[in-house]
Design a protein around this motif. Sequence first.
Motif, PDB file in Angstrom:
ATOM      1  N   VAL A 113       7.070 -10.055  -5.450  1.00  0.00           N
ATOM      2  CA  VAL A 113       8.490 -10.656  -4.810  1.00  0.00           C
ATOM      3  C   VAL A 113       8.055 -11.219  -3.231  1.00  0.00           C
ATOM      4  CG1 VAL A 113      10.798 -10.086  -3.923  1.00  0.00           C
ATOM      5  CG2 VAL A 113       9.924  -9.163  -6.100  1.00  0.00           C
ATOM      6  N   GLU A 114       7.132 -10.351  -2.908  1.00  0.00           N
ATOM      7  CA  GLU A 114       6.736 -10.965  -1.563  1.00  0.00           C
ATOM      8  C   GLU A 114       6.240 -12.192  -1.587  1.00  0.00           C
ATOM      9  OE1 GLU A 114       5.926 -10.466   2.819  1.00  0.00           O
ATOM     10  OE2 GLU A 114       7.058  -9.065   1.420  1.00  0.00           O
ATOM     11  N   LEU A 115       5.310 -12.645  -2.389  1.00  0.00           N
ATOM     12  CA  LEU A 115       4.355 -13.808  -2.652  1.00  0.00           C
ATOM     13  C   LEU A 115       5.250 -14.937  -2.967  1.00  0.00           C
ATOM     14  CD1 LEU A 115       1.240 -12.430  -4.338  1.00  0.00           C
ATOM     15  CD2 LEU A 115       1.283 -13.366  -2.086  1.00  0.00           C
ATOM     16  N   LEU A 116       6.298 -14.796  -4.095  1.00  0.00           N
ATOM     17  CA  LEU A 116       6.943 -15.633  -4.675  1.00  0.00           C
ATOM     18  C   LEU A 116       8.385 -16.032  -4.010  1.00  0.00           C
ATOM     19  CD1 LEU A 116       6.510 -14.823  -8.402  1.00  0.00           C
ATOM     20  CD2 LEU A 116       5.388 -16.567  -6.969  1.00  0.00           C
ATOM     21  N   ILE A 117       8.993 -15.168  -3.266  1.00  0.00           N
ATOM     22  CA  ILE A 117      10.092 -15.249  -2.625  1.00  0.00           C
ATOM     23  C   ILE A 117      10.287 -15.203  -1.162  1.00  0.00           C
ATOM     24  CG2 ILE A 117      12.696 -14.673  -2.649  1.00  0.00           C
ATOM     25  CD1 ILE A 117      12.143 -13.802  -5.635  1.00  0.00           C
ATOM     26  N   ILE A 118       9.837 -13.852  -0.649  1.00  0.00           N
ATOM     27  CA  ILE A 118      10.212 -13.468   0.772  1.00  0.00           C
ATOM     28  C   ILE A 118       9.237 -14.203   1.581  1.00  0.00           C
ATOM     29  CG2 ILE A 118      10.027 -11.501   2.210  1.00  0.00           C
ATOM     30  CD1 ILE A 118      10.555  -9.641   0.026  1.00  0.00           C
ATOM     31  N   ARG A 119       8.004 -14.349   1.311  1.00  0.00           N
ATOM     32  CA  ARG A 119       6.977 -14.902   2.361  1.00  0.00           C
ATOM     33  C   ARG A 119       6.940 -16.365   2.375  1.00  0.00           C
ATOM     34  NH1 ARG A 119       6.563 -13.151   6.126  1.00  0.00           N
ATOM     35  NH2 ARG A 119       6.592 -11.449   5.256  1.00  0.00           N
ATOM     36  N   PRO A 120       7.329 -17.207   1.102  1.00  0.00           N
ATOM     37  CA  PRO A 120       7.584 -18.365   1.171  1.00  0.00           C
ATOM     38  C   PRO A 120       8.649 -19.098   2.105  1.00  0.00           C
ATOM     39  CG  PRO A 120       6.686 -17.947  -0.934  1.00  0.00           C
ATOM     40  CD  PRO A 120       7.065 -16.824  -0.353  1.00  0.00           C
TER      41      PRO A 120
ATOM     42  N   PHE B   9       3.394  -3.568  -7.867  1.00  0.00           N
ATOM     43  CA  PHE B   9       3.210  -4.833  -8.309  1.00  0.00           C
ATOM     44  C   PHE B   9       4.366  -5.775  -8.115  1.00  0.00           C
ATOM     45  CE2 PHE B   9       3.169  -7.563 -12.132  1.00  0.00           C
ATOM     46  CZ  PHE B   9       2.171  -8.207 -11.752  1.00  0.00           C
ATOM     47  N   VAL B  10       5.481  -5.196  -8.679  1.00  0.00           N
ATOM     48  CA  VAL B  10       6.845  -5.989  -8.405  1.00  0.00           C
ATOM     49  C   VAL B  10       6.876  -6.166  -7.083  1.00  0.00           C
ATOM     50  CG1 VAL B  10       9.327  -5.878  -8.729  1.00  0.00           C
ATOM     51  CG2 VAL B  10       7.548  -4.814 -10.544  1.00  0.00           C
ATOM     52  N   ARG B  11       6.735  -5.341  -6.173  1.00  0.00           N
ATOM     53  CA  ARG B  11       7.006  -5.706  -4.626  1.00  0.00           C
ATOM     54  C   ARG B  11       6.163  -6.663  -4.088  1.00  0.00           C
ATOM     55  NH1 ARG B  11       7.487  -7.564  -0.323  1.00  0.00           N
ATOM     56  NH2 ARG B  11       8.456  -6.335   1.551  1.00  0.00           N
ATOM     57  N   VAL B  12       4.960  -6.731  -4.491  1.00  0.00           N
ATOM     58  CA  VAL B  12       4.015  -7.613  -4.044  1.00  0.00           C
ATOM     59  C   VAL B  12       4.259  -9.070  -4.477  1.00  0.00           C
ATOM     60  CG1 VAL B  12       2.105  -7.351  -5.617  1.00  0.00           C
ATOM     61  CG2 VAL B  12       1.418  -8.120  -3.148  1.00  0.00           C
TER      62      VAL B  12
ATOM     63  N   THR C  53       0.746  -1.252  -0.170  1.00  0.00           N
ATOM     64  CA  THR C  53       0.036  -0.032   0.139  1.00  0.00           C
ATOM     65  C   THR C  53       0.765   1.280  -0.008  1.00  0.00           C
ATOM     66  OG1 THR C  53      -1.676  -1.181   1.186  1.00  0.00           O
ATOM     67  CG2 THR C  53      -1.619   1.192   1.444  1.00  0.00           C
ATOM     68  N   TYR C  54       1.901   1.206   0.891  1.00  0.00           N
ATOM     69  CA  TYR C  54       2.737   2.346   1.050  1.00  0.00           C
ATOM     70  C   TYR C  54       3.559   2.659  -0.291  1.00  0.00           C
ATOM     71  CZ  TYR C  54       1.505   1.624   5.728  1.00  0.00           C
ATOM     72  OH  TYR C  54       0.617   1.329   6.787  1.00  0.00           O
ATOM     73  N   ILE C  55       4.170   1.686  -1.002  1.00  0.00           N
ATOM     74  CA  ILE C  55       4.795   1.656  -2.237  1.00  0.00           C
ATOM     75  C   ILE C  55       3.873   2.376  -3.322  1.00  0.00           C
ATOM     76  CG2 ILE C  55       6.203   0.529  -4.004  1.00  0.00           C
ATOM     77  CD1 ILE C  55       7.220  -1.143  -1.902  1.00  0.00           C
ATOM     78  N   LEU C  56       2.686   1.673  -3.368  1.00  0.00           N
ATOM     79  CA  LEU C  56       1.603   2.141  -4.290  1.00  0.00           C
ATOM     80  C   LEU C  56       1.272   3.575  -4.290  1.00  0.00           C
ATOM     81  CD1 LEU C  56      -0.549   1.423  -6.434  1.00  0.00           C
ATOM     82  CD2 LEU C  56      -2.054   0.876  -4.570  1.00  0.00           C
ATOM     83  N   GLU C  57       0.947   3.912  -2.985  1.00  0.00           N
ATOM     84  CA  GLU C  57       0.856   5.673  -2.936  1.00  0.00           C
ATOM     85  C   GLU C  57       2.122   6.399  -3.233  1.00  0.00           C
ATOM     86  OE1 GLU C  57      -2.085   6.794  -1.904  1.00  0.00           O
ATOM     87  OE2 GLU C  57      -3.364   5.104  -1.570  1.00  0.00           O
ATOM     88  N   ALA C  58       3.017   5.921  -2.874  1.00  0.00           N
ATOM     89  CA  ALA C  58       4.194   6.762  -3.109  1.00  0.00           C
ATOM     90  C   ALA C  58       4.762   6.627  -4.407  1.00  0.00           C
ATOM     91  CB  ALA C  58       5.616   6.384  -2.026  1.00  0.00           C
ATOM     92  N   PHE C  59       4.990   5.566  -5.050  1.00  0.00           N
ATOM     93  CA  PHE C  59       5.611   5.566  -6.237  1.00  0.00           C
ATOM     94  C   PHE C  59       4.789   4.939  -7.427  1.00  0.00           C
ATOM     95  CE2 PHE C  59       8.731   4.454  -2.788  1.00  0.00           C
ATOM     96  CZ  PHE C  59       9.596   5.764  -3.020  1.00  0.00           C
ATOM     97  N   GLY C  60       3.713   4.460  -7.080  1.00  0.00           N
ATOM     98  CA  GLY C  60       2.806   4.000  -8.378  1.00  0.00           C
ATOM     99  C   GLY C  60       2.544   2.555  -8.369  1.00  0.00           C
ATOM    100  N   PRO C  61       1.618   2.047  -9.544  1.00  0.00           N
ATOM    101  CA  PRO C  61       1.495   0.698  -9.464  1.00  0.00           C
ATOM    102  C   PRO C  61       2.481  -0.305  -9.729  1.00  0.00           C
ATOM    103  CG  PRO C  61       0.376   1.761 -11.204  1.00  0.00           C
ATOM    104  CD  PRO C  61       0.966   2.948 -10.531  1.00  0.00           C
ATOM    105  N   LEU C  62       3.340  -0.018 -10.719  1.00  0.00           N
ATOM    106  CA  LEU C  62       4.586  -0.882 -11.072  1.00  0.00           C
ATOM    107  C   LEU C  62       5.216  -1.305  -9.896  1.00  0.00           C
ATOM    108  CD1 LEU C  62       5.629  -2.296 -13.457  1.00  0.00           C
ATOM    109  CD2 LEU C  62       6.915  -0.347 -14.172  1.00  0.00           C
ATOM    110  N   PRO C  63       5.918  -0.321  -9.263  1.00  0.00           N
ATOM    111  CA  PRO C  63       6.846  -0.902  -8.412  1.00  0.00           C
ATOM    112  C   PRO C  63       6.189  -1.550  -7.208  1.00  0.00           C
ATOM    113  CG  PRO C  63       7.264   1.520  -8.583  1.00  0.00           C
ATOM    114  CD  PRO C  63       6.155   1.002  -9.493  1.00  0.00           C
TER     115      PRO C  63
END
Length: 267
Positions: free
Chosen positions: A129-136, A124-127, A112-122
Amino acid sequence: MVRKAAVSTLSNGSYLQGQTNGRLPSLDSGQPARKEKVVLKKKVTLLRGISIIIGTIIGAGIFISPKGILKNTGSVGMSLIVWTVCGILSLFGALCYAELGTCIKKSGGHYTYILEAFGPLPAFVRVWVELLIIRPAATAVISLAFGRYILEPFFMQCEIPELAIKLITAVGITLVMVLNSMSVSWSARIQIFLTFCKLVAILIIIVPGVIQLIKGETQHFQNAFAGNDASVMGLPLAFYSGMYAYSGWFYLNFVTEEVENPEKYVP
């Protein structure tokens, strides 16, 4: 034919009667039907929010990280410095997120904070990375530690079979998934109970240590920095272990919309 009264759901689970005197608006009257915004129920109280933060920070990291920090720093004194610096950095991050949680009252945390500050593309990439790498990866570490700790009392005289650890890990992940899907309230209650258990475990470690210090058992601090010199490659790994142990201070911001009075409770 008499039509039934129109009702629309509210976020607290109650219902709001339509303003049509118990009747639906006529199709030819030109009166638009009311549309209510769908929002998450505010089920996270102050106690539940505290249990989310404490229960997440006091997890597998605090029982796994000390070995990595001491190994990569080479001395007791340097390891304590790493612990202190990591704690200060985590405190700054928590204060920043407390401010963000009161300014942007939306669930989602980092996304949410990246979306508000930098827009949808960053964002989208962040979420992703979270779903595929960080969180698992984080879930795997925590779950495997859970499986090993659960089986440890039953295999005190021998090595724990890896297959048994993996089976218990899979069962634990499945139970957590089912519980969170069924009821937010029950998830919060179990989180509070587990937080209490973790605090008891930490106190069992801390209190005897403080008692020994009071008795004068301070020989390990006399030459605190004696030992192997910290290597250039070892310090980053030590800091990573320390930050992993403190991680969890940002999780309440993932459910900001479900927190009662977030302006007061999130900080």
